[in-house]
Scaffold this motif. Sequence first.
Motif, PDB file in Angstrom:
ATOM      1  N   ILE A  23      -5.203  -2.536   8.126  1.00 27.02           N
ATOM      2  CA  ILE A  23      -4.101  -2.169   7.232  1.00 27.02           C
ATOM      3  C   ILE A  23      -2.733  -2.333   7.904  1.00 27.02           C
ATOM      4  O   ILE A  23      -1.799  -2.872   7.302  1.00 27.02           O
ATOM      5  CB  ILE A  23      -4.270  -0.713   6.742  1.00 27.02           C
ATOM      6  CG1 ILE A  23      -5.520  -0.602   5.870  1.00 27.02           C
ATOM      7  CG2 ILE A  23      -3.032  -0.220   5.993  1.00 27.02           C
ATOM      8  CD1 ILE A  23      -5.961   0.829   5.600  1.00 27.02           C
ATOM      9  N   ASN A  93      -7.603  12.103   6.549  1.00 25.67           N
ATOM     10  CA  ASN A  93      -8.283  11.028   5.829  1.00 25.67           C
ATOM     11  C   ASN A  93      -7.582   9.696   6.115  1.00 25.67           C
ATOM     12  O   ASN A  93      -6.528   9.666   6.747  1.00 25.67           O
ATOM     13  CB  ASN A  93      -8.353  11.331   4.324  1.00 25.67           C
ATOM     14  CG  ASN A  93      -7.003  11.557   3.687  1.00 25.67           C
ATOM     15  OD1 ASN A  93      -5.999  10.964   4.079  1.00 25.67           O
ATOM     16  ND2 ASN A  93      -6.952  12.422   2.682  1.00 25.67           N
ATOM     17  N   PRO A  95      -5.816   7.499   4.297  1.00 24.73           N
ATOM     18  CA  PRO A  95      -4.411   7.328   3.918  1.00 24.73           C
ATOM     19  C   PRO A  95      -3.444   8.033   4.876  1.00 24.73           C
ATOM     20  O   PRO A  95      -2.381   7.500   5.201  1.00 24.73           O
ATOM     21  CB  PRO A  95      -4.339   7.939   2.514  1.00 24.73           C
ATOM     22  CG  PRO A  95      -5.722   7.802   1.978  1.00 24.73           C
ATOM     23  CD  PRO A  95      -6.622   7.990   3.167  1.00 24.73           C
ATOM     24  N   ALA A  98      -3.526   5.928   8.328  1.00 26.95           N
ATOM     25  CA  ALA A  98      -2.825   4.645   8.191  1.00 26.95           C
ATOM     26  C   ALA A  98      -1.326   4.859   8.039  1.00 26.95           C
ATOM     27  O   ALA A  98      -0.522   4.155   8.660  1.00 26.95           O
ATOM     28  CB  ALA A  98      -3.380   3.865   7.006  1.00 26.95           C
ATOM     29  N   ASN A  99      -0.941   5.845   7.240  1.00 26.00           N
ATOM     30  CA  ASN A  99       0.486   6.110   7.067  1.00 26.00           C
ATOM     31  C   ASN A  99       1.129   6.664   8.328  1.00 26.00           C
ATOM     32  O   ASN A  99       2.322   6.462   8.545  1.00 26.00           O
ATOM     33  CB  ASN A  99       0.723   7.045   5.879  1.00 26.00           C
ATOM     34  CG  ASN A  99       0.778   6.269   4.586  1.00 26.00           C
ATOM     35  OD1 ASN A  99       1.778   5.641   4.286  1.00 26.00           O
ATOM     36  ND2 ASN A  99      -0.309   6.289   3.830  1.00 26.00           N
ATOM     37  N   ILE A 119       0.863  13.217   1.860  1.00 22.83           N
ATOM     38  CA  ILE A 119       0.088  12.007   1.569  1.00 22.83           C
ATOM     39  C   ILE A 119      -1.388  12.346   1.425  1.00 22.83           C
ATOM     40  O   ILE A 119      -2.055  11.906   0.486  1.00 22.83           O
ATOM     41  CB  ILE A 119       0.306  10.949   2.672  1.00 22.83           C
ATOM     42  CG1 ILE A 119       1.722  10.370   2.565  1.00 22.83           C
ATOM     43  CG2 ILE A 119      -0.746   9.833   2.582  1.00 22.83           C
ATOM     44  CD1 ILE A 119       2.146   9.529   3.752  1.00 22.83           C
ATOM     45  N   CYS A 123      -3.557  11.909  -2.164  1.00 21.80           N
ATOM     46  CA  CYS A 123      -4.552  10.842  -2.253  1.00 21.80           C
ATOM     47  C   CYS A 123      -5.920  11.335  -2.699  1.00 21.80           C
ATOM     48  O   CYS A 123      -6.793  10.525  -2.982  1.00 21.80           O
ATOM     49  CB  CYS A 123      -4.676  10.135  -0.908  1.00 21.80           C
ATOM     50  SG  CYS A 123      -3.244   9.102  -0.575  1.00 21.80           S
TER      51      CYS A 123
END
Length: 147
Positions: A23, A93, A95, A98-99, A119, A123
């Motif tokens: 990602i 998690n 999201p 990755a963020n 976030i 999600c």
Amino acid sequence: MIGIIVSGHIHFASGMQSAVKAIAGEQKQMEFIDFVESMSTDELEAKLRQAALLADSGEGVLFLTDIPGGSPCNRALAIMMDTPNIELIAGANLPMIANAAFEREDVSLQELVETLLEIGASCMQDMRKELEAVMELEPVAECEDGL
């Protein structure tokens, strides 16, 4: 840049590492530590401490662990309690993780924690309810020929 340490049971961290790489690309100051069956909790803590040293550039370190109250979380909590400028989010998690790679520059450690918590919560969705809400907004058009 804020350092990130991801840890969890069995292959949680290495699985997240491959997903984050796909990602967000290869990440500096981001370490992934699996807690595998052959490892003691003391060994886990030693690896987490070493990872925190490697990831820290002076702007702080954020631990992201899988299960609140699990060994990776508990050992990261012990590190947080005796080391300045470290925070911990348990129940992370994909999201959020990755963020974290995208959001960790030009923010404070506490701002990053708040952003990732928002976030993570946003999600998680009940997809049946999401679908039902969309279906209520968009009535199904009937064909003129009855089909």
